[in-house]
Motif scaffolding. Structure first.
Motif, PDB file in Angstrom:
ATOM      1  N   ARG A 125       0.835  -1.208   0.000  1.00 33.90           N
ATOM      2  CA  ARG A 125       0.000   0.000   0.000  1.00 33.90           C
ATOM      3  C   ARG A 125       0.868   1.255   0.000  1.00 33.90           C
ATOM      4  O   ARG A 125       0.548   2.254  -0.679  1.00 33.90           O
ATOM      5  CB  ARG A 125      -0.943  -0.018   1.198  1.00 33.90           C
ATOM      6  CG  ARG A 125      -2.164  -0.920   0.990  1.00 33.90           C
ATOM      7  CD  ARG A 125      -3.153  -0.773   2.122  1.00 33.90           C
ATOM      8  NE  ARG A 125      -2.708  -1.491   3.297  1.00 33.90           N
ATOM      9  CZ  ARG A 125      -3.004  -2.760   3.553  1.00 33.90           C
ATOM     10  NH1 ARG A 125      -3.744  -3.448   2.697  1.00 33.90           N
ATOM     11  NH2 ARG A 125      -2.572  -3.359   4.650  1.00 33.90           N
ATOM     12  N   ALA A 126       1.984   1.219   0.741  1.00 36.52           N
ATOM     13  CA  ALA A 126       2.892   2.362   0.750  1.00 36.52           C
ATOM     14  C   ALA A 126       3.514   2.567  -0.626  1.00 36.52           C
ATOM     15  O   ALA A 126       3.717   3.704  -1.076  1.00 36.52           O
ATOM     16  CB  ALA A 126       3.982   2.149   1.799  1.00 36.52           C
ATOM     17  N   MET A 127       3.810   1.471  -1.324  1.00 37.55           N
ATOM     18  CA  MET A 127       4.375   1.547  -2.670  1.00 37.55           C
ATOM     19  C   MET A 127       3.409   2.245  -3.627  1.00 37.55           C
ATOM     20  O   MET A 127       3.815   3.075  -4.441  1.00 37.55           O
ATOM     21  CB  MET A 127       4.689   0.130  -3.162  1.00 37.55           C
ATOM     22  CG  MET A 127       5.381   0.050  -4.506  1.00 37.55           C
ATOM     23  SD  MET A 127       5.627  -1.684  -5.000  1.00 37.55           S
ATOM     24  CE  MET A 127       6.596  -2.286  -3.610  1.00 37.55           C
ATOM     25  N   GLY A 129       1.011   4.341  -2.743  1.00 38.21           N
ATOM     26  CA  GLY A 129       0.952   5.752  -2.338  1.00 38.21           C
ATOM     27  C   GLY A 129       2.119   6.543  -2.884  1.00 38.21           C
ATOM     28  O   GLY A 129       1.951   7.679  -3.367  1.00 38.21           O
ATOM     29  N   SER A 130       3.308   5.966  -2.842  1.00 35.87           N
ATOM     30  CA  SER A 130       4.487   6.646  -3.380  1.00 35.87           C
ATOM     31  C   SER A 130       4.376   6.828  -4.884  1.00 35.87           C
ATOM     32  O   SER A 130       4.761   7.869  -5.428  1.00 35.87           O
ATOM     33  CB  SER A 130       5.751   5.843  -3.045  1.00 35.87           C
ATOM     34  OG  SER A 130       5.955   5.778  -1.652  1.00 35.87           O
ATOM     35  N   GLY A 131       3.838   5.803  -5.570  1.00 30.43           N
ATOM     36  CA  GLY A 131       3.683   5.909  -7.020  1.00 30.43           C
ATOM     37  C   GLY A 131       2.711   7.002  -7.412  1.00 30.43           C
ATOM     38  O   GLY A 131       2.958   7.768  -8.348  1.00 30.43           O
ATOM     39  N   ALA A 133       1.950   9.643  -5.614  1.00 29.03           N
ATOM     40  CA  ALA A 133       2.578  10.931  -5.297  1.00 29.03           C
ATOM     41  C   ALA A 133       3.617  11.306  -6.350  1.00 29.03           C
ATOM     42  O   ALA A 133       3.712  12.473  -6.761  1.00 29.03           O
ATOM     43  CB  ALA A 133       3.226  10.857  -3.918  1.00 29.03           C
ATOM     44  N   GLU A 134       4.401  10.337  -6.805  1.00 23.90           N
ATOM     45  CA  GLU A 134       5.396  10.617  -7.841  1.00 23.90           C
ATOM     46  C   GLU A 134       4.728  11.044  -9.143  1.00 23.90           C
ATOM     47  O   GLU A 134       5.194  11.973  -9.820  1.00 23.90           O
ATOM     48  CB  GLU A 134       6.277   9.393  -8.080  1.00 23.90           C
ATOM     49  CG  GLU A 134       7.334   9.620  -9.150  1.00 23.90           C
ATOM     50  CD  GLU A 134       8.181   8.388  -9.431  1.00 23.90           C
ATOM     51  OE1 GLU A 134       8.896   8.400 -10.457  1.00 23.90           O
ATOM     52  OE2 GLU A 134       8.137   7.420  -8.633  1.00 23.90           O
ATOM     53  N   SER A 137       3.551  14.612  -8.777  1.00 24.55           N
ATOM     54  CA  SER A 137       4.675  15.529  -8.754  1.00 24.55           C
ATOM     55  C   SER A 137       5.265  15.731 -10.142  1.00 24.55           C
ATOM     56  O   SER A 137       5.512  16.871 -10.573  1.00 24.55           O
ATOM     57  CB  SER A 137       5.754  14.999  -7.792  1.00 24.55           C
ATOM     58  OG  SER A 137       6.909  15.803  -7.829  1.00 24.55           O
ATOM     59  N   ILE A 159       6.220   4.577 -14.175  1.00 30.38           N
ATOM     60  CA  ILE A 159       6.025   4.295 -12.742  1.00 30.38           C
ATOM     61  C   ILE A 159       5.401   2.928 -12.518  1.00 30.38           C
ATOM     62  O   ILE A 159       5.897   2.118 -11.730  1.00 30.38           O
ATOM     63  CB  ILE A 159       5.142   5.398 -12.108  1.00 30.38           C
ATOM     64  CG1 ILE A 159       5.875   6.743 -12.145  1.00 30.38           C
ATOM     65  CG2 ILE A 159       4.757   5.028 -10.673  1.00 30.38           C
ATOM     66  CD1 ILE A 159       5.011   7.918 -11.738  1.00 30.38           C
ATOM     67  N   HIS A 175      -1.535  -1.824  -7.916  1.00 29.60           N
ATOM     68  CA  HIS A 175      -2.389  -0.641  -8.011  1.00 29.60           C
ATOM     69  C   HIS A 175      -3.805  -1.040  -8.406  1.00 29.60           C
ATOM     70  O   HIS A 175      -4.794  -0.523  -7.853  1.00 29.60           O
ATOM     71  CB  HIS A 175      -1.799   0.324  -9.041  1.00 29.60           C
ATOM     72  CG  HIS A 175      -2.428   1.684  -9.029  1.00 29.60           C
ATOM     73  ND1 HIS A 175      -2.263   2.588 -10.049  1.00 29.60           N
ATOM     74  CD2 HIS A 175      -3.244   2.289  -8.132  1.00 29.60           C
ATOM     75  CE1 HIS A 175      -2.940   3.687  -9.780  1.00 29.60           C
ATOM     76  NE2 HIS A 175      -3.543   3.535  -8.619  1.00 29.60           N
TER      77      HIS A 175
END
Length: 222
Positions: A125-127, A129-131, A133-134, A137, A159, A175
């Motif tokens: 899940r953190a992965m 979220g980081s994707g 956000a990237e 950005s 990504i 995802h």
């Protein structure tokens, strides 16, 4: 008219939720239904993720009206959703449609073997979220004239085509699992392989993806 009697109201609600999520990504989505006895598999392909989503549904009893052994048909996801009666735990199988190409190429039924290296659910899940956000950005940094659909798709592919840990599972499969409601806080996850296919299995559904570069030797056409 073919009637599906689902195991309970919760099973009907989960089926409706799965169909609704597929339709969110594709209003014209089709699903392939395969059933034998009291087990129903619903296959769909959300186009944004390029994966195959599989929702297993428990039936209270075999379906009615003329189908004695098996059911195998491709139908409109929207029409199937409209027929789901959660309080009665039933659904009516719509008329068959001409299936999209993916509906003729499904993962194998057996031969699945565990694959090591899948991170814990929290890490997955953190992965994601980081994707996300990237992606935000990188797209926000684009000049207005470069913010085209082709460029957004290129960033997304960069990504989501990355692999999970030491496995060959693309991040887009995780995802998709989260977006379709399969990656919940409870329940164990497993990564399995069979031939050219990888499958992320959760208690709420599976995501299957074909590994690149293995050709068509292990395709199951049914």
């Amino acid at each position: 008219m073919t009637v599906l009697h689902l195991a309970d109201e919760g099973e009907a609600a989960d089926l409706a939720a799965f169909l609704s999520r597929l339709l969110h990504y594709d209003r014209g989505a089709a699903v392939r239904l395969q059933a034998a006895g009291t087990a129903l598999a619903v296959f769909g392909r959300p186009p944004s993720f390029e994966v195959l989503a599989i929702r297993a549904v428990r039936l209270a009893k075999p379906y009615e009206n003329g189908l004695d052994v098996t059911l195998d048909v491709t139908v409109s996801a929207g029409e199937l959703l409209e027929s789901v009666e959660e309080s009665a735990a039933t659904a009516v199988v719509p008329d068959a449609v001409t299936g999209p190409p993916w509906a003729g190429v499904l993962p194998p039924r057996g031969g699945w073997r565990p694959v090591p290296g899948l991170p814990a659910p929290d890490a997955l899940r953190a992965m994601i979220g980081s994707g996300v956000a990237e992606f935000r950005s990188r797209t926000q940094e684009l000049a207005e004239e470069r913010r085209t659909r082709a460029e957004l798709d290129r960033i997304g592919r960069d990504i989501w085509s990355r692999t999970v840990g030491d496995t060959h599972l693309p991040v887009r499969a995780v995802h998709a699992a989260q977006s379709l409601g399969f990656l919940r806080a409870t329940g164990e996850l497993a990564l399995l392989s069979s031939g050219a296919w990888l499958r992320l299995r959760t208690p709420y559904g599976s995501i299957a993806v074909r590994r690149a570069g293995l050709g068509a030797l292990d395709v199951s056409v049914r």
